[in-house]
Design a protein around this motif. Structure first.
Motif, PDB file in Angstrom:
ATOM      1  N   ARG A 173       0.515  -1.202  -0.404  1.00 22.46           N
ATOM      2  CA  ARG A 173       0.084  -0.126  -0.218  1.00 22.46           C
ATOM      3  C   ARG A 173       0.874   1.213  -0.059  1.00 22.46           C
ATOM      4  O   ARG A 173       0.272   2.361   0.090  1.00 22.46           O
ATOM      5  CB  ARG A 173      -1.122  -0.109   1.012  1.00 22.46           C
ATOM      6  N   GLU A 190      -9.865  -3.174  -7.944  1.00 18.67           N
ATOM      7  CA  GLU A 190      -9.966  -2.684  -7.403  1.00 18.67           C
ATOM      8  C   GLU A 190      -9.935  -1.246  -7.395  1.00 18.67           C
ATOM      9  O   GLU A 190      -9.323  -0.397  -7.772  1.00 18.67           O
ATOM     10  CB  GLU A 190      -9.132  -2.581  -6.101  1.00 18.67           C
ATOM     11  N   PRO A 192      -9.204   2.236  -5.916  1.00 15.09           N
ATOM     12  CA  PRO A 192      -9.460   3.431  -4.322  1.00 15.09           C
ATOM     13  C   PRO A 192      -9.992   4.658  -4.377  1.00 15.09           C
ATOM     14  O   PRO A 192     -10.408   5.245  -5.063  1.00 15.09           O
ATOM     15  CB  PRO A 192      -7.648   3.791  -4.366  1.00 15.09           C
ATOM     16  N   ASP A 312      -7.017  -1.814   5.720  1.00 17.08           N
ATOM     17  CA  ASP A 312      -8.159  -0.987   4.731  1.00 17.08           C
ATOM     18  C   ASP A 312      -6.583  -0.390   3.944  1.00 17.08           C
ATOM     19  O   ASP A 312      -7.551   0.310   3.243  1.00 17.08           O
ATOM     20  CB  ASP A 312      -8.916  -0.568   5.634  1.00 17.08           C
ATOM     21  N   GLY A 313      -6.014  -0.209   4.739  1.00 14.03           N
ATOM     22  CA  GLY A 313      -4.754   0.695   3.008  1.00 14.03           C
ATOM     23  C   GLY A 313      -3.434   1.482   4.316  1.00 14.03           C
ATOM     24  O   GLY A 313      -2.953   1.286   4.441  1.00 14.03           O
ATOM     25  N   ASP A 332      -6.023   4.881   0.908  1.00 12.19           N
ATOM     26  CA  ASP A 332      -5.826   3.304   0.635  1.00 12.19           C
ATOM     27  C   ASP A 332      -4.774   3.577  -0.282  1.00 12.19           C
ATOM     28  O   ASP A 332      -4.001   1.957  -0.143  1.00 12.19           O
ATOM     29  CB  ASP A 332      -6.515   3.461  -1.126  1.00 12.19           C
TER      30      ASP A 332
END
Length: 447
Positions: A173, A190, A192, A312-313, A332
């Motif tokens: 990340r 995904e 962001p 989560d990020g 993110d």
């Protein structure tokens, strides 16, 4: 156990554009020294992670691998365009600055023509002296074991290593801009929602524009310590700092003049952005203000002071330089477009370091021909393609001067090899780097 040791006049460590230019110069020489290059990558590649579709070079195509050394060379960018069937179209394009993707294709095209001089997937892991001879041994990890090679001269072009803000560690990340396209590809589908980009230079601005385009619903926050992006000075007179003749002026100048020149002309190369890109980012920001949906935000006069990955990020802590106030951003992705540091050759040179001279600042002393100044007892030539900005100026490792720099290094090696009393090499008439087989000796080596 008996090992066959391959011995060369020249071994190059690293095979980016600089040593590629040297390999091309060797291939065009009528009586070049025997040579081999090692590159740890599996194939040729130059900043692949930043080959954005619309990014252009910041250097003229005429400063390719060969033109400033030999305008008639078959390795020129124009020869590449002719072979690709795009010469007329490029002329009609009326530009000196090709797409970065196109120039990378040119470099690959040139590298394929000298691939007999290169061993990809080979990493030099150690260098040691050969007792009683003006040679060094290189321990090379081939991927399937370690092989020993010997050389009379080394040309180090080990490139740059990514620089991250203090305390920041790259992971899935937290990225360095060098890996942008690889990391984006790994995200797959995904999408962001918030991305933080740190940095004030060309790469940072390109990353910001790219991610703002790619993720239409994402908020992109650009963090930099300046009030705004600074334009690159690419004016005609300022560009003379990259001229081959400027290297002589810089090298012969007193230390205080060198420092002044690097300060005066830093805005030709460091932490600056193409003016058109600055204008484009401003247009986007202003347009979003008018439309009432601002996805592109500039956090200027600020710096990243911390970054921690979360399930989560990433949590990025940004400090306002004017007030000291800190803001924690849940994002993110964090992209650090924070530049590169030169690779210090000391670790690779090992025991050879004790023979190399350094200045009061601990930097290697380098002769005008890019040869490391060393005690006569060393006997081996060590040449640097990079890490010589303090002695040779801004263009010391840049593509701008690669053709001329490589020619100077090759000429210096040939002159020293041919000088009386230097153990000049013996070659069959007309034998060059490509045609001549490397000398092979047999020696007893411990396992």
């Amino acid at each position: 156990m008996v090992h066959a040791i391959r011995e060369y006049d020249v071994i190059g460590v690293g095979f980016g554009p600089s040593n590629l230019a040297l390999a091309v110069a060797l291939s065009e020489s009528d009586d070049a020294p025997s040579a081999l290059f090692f590159e740890r990558q599996a194939t040729f590649g130059w900043h692949r992670g930043m080959l954005l579709d619309d990014a252009t070079m910041q250097v003229s195509f005429l400063k390719d691998l060969v033109t400033l050394r030999n305008p008639t060379s078959r390795f020129s960018f124009l020869s590449y365009l002719h072979e690709r069937g795009r010469l007329v179209d490029f002329i009609n394009h009326k530009t000196l600055f090709p797409l970065r993707v196109e120039f990378h294709d040119y470099l690959e095209w040139a590298a394929r023509q000298v691939d007999d001089l290169v061993r990809y997937g080979h990493e030099v892991i150690g260098i040691r002296r050969v007792a009683g001879d003006d040679l060094v041994e290189l321990l090379v990890d081939t991927g399937s074991g370690t092989t020993v090679y010997r050389a009379r001269n080394l040309v180090l072009a080990t490139g740059l290593q990514p620089s991250l803000p203090p305390g920041v560690v790259a992971d899935e990340r937290i990225w360095h801009s060098r890996d942008l396209l690889h990391r984006v590809s790994a995200l797959g589908e995904e999408q962001p929602k918030r991305i933080v980009v740190v940095g004030a230079g060309q790469s940072a601005a390109e990353v910001t524009a790219f991610l703002h385009d790619r993720y239409a619903d994402a908020e992109v926050l650009a963090v930099y310590s300046r009030f705004g992006y600074s334009p690159a000075d690419d004016s005609s007179f300022a560009n003379r700092i990259f001229d081959p003749a400027a290297v002589d002026d810089f090298y012969d100048a007193p230390g205080w003049v060198k420092d002044q020149l690097l300060t005066y002309h830093a805005n030709t190369n460091y932490s600056v952005v193409d003016s058109d890109l600055i204008a484009e980012l401003y247009r986007r920001s202003y347009r979003e203000q008018v439309l009432g949906r601002q996805r592109l935000r500039m956090m200027n006069v600020s710096r990243l002071v911390g970054a921690v990955s979360t399930p989560d990020g990433v949590q990025a802590t940004v400090e306002a330089l004017t007030t000291g106030e800190q803001t924690v951003l849940d994002a993110d992705i964090l992209v650090c477009a924070t530049g590169y540091d030169p690779v210090e050759p000391a670790a690779l040179l090992g025991e050879l370091n004790s023979f190399c001279r350094r200045d009061a600042a601990g930097r290697l002393e380098v002769d005008r021909d890019y040869r490391v100044a060393a005690d006569d007892a060393l006997g081996v030539g060590i040449y640097l393609q990079g890490g010589t900005e303090h002695s040779h100026g801004i263009s010391s490792s840049l593509l701008s001067n690669a053709a001329v720099r490589s020619a100077e290094i090759l000429a210096a090696i040939v002159a020293r090899e041919s000088a009386p009393g230097t153990g000049a090499r013996e070659s069959a008439p007309g034998t060059g780097a490509r045609e001549g087989a490397p000398r092979v000796k047999v020696a007893q080596l411990s396992d």
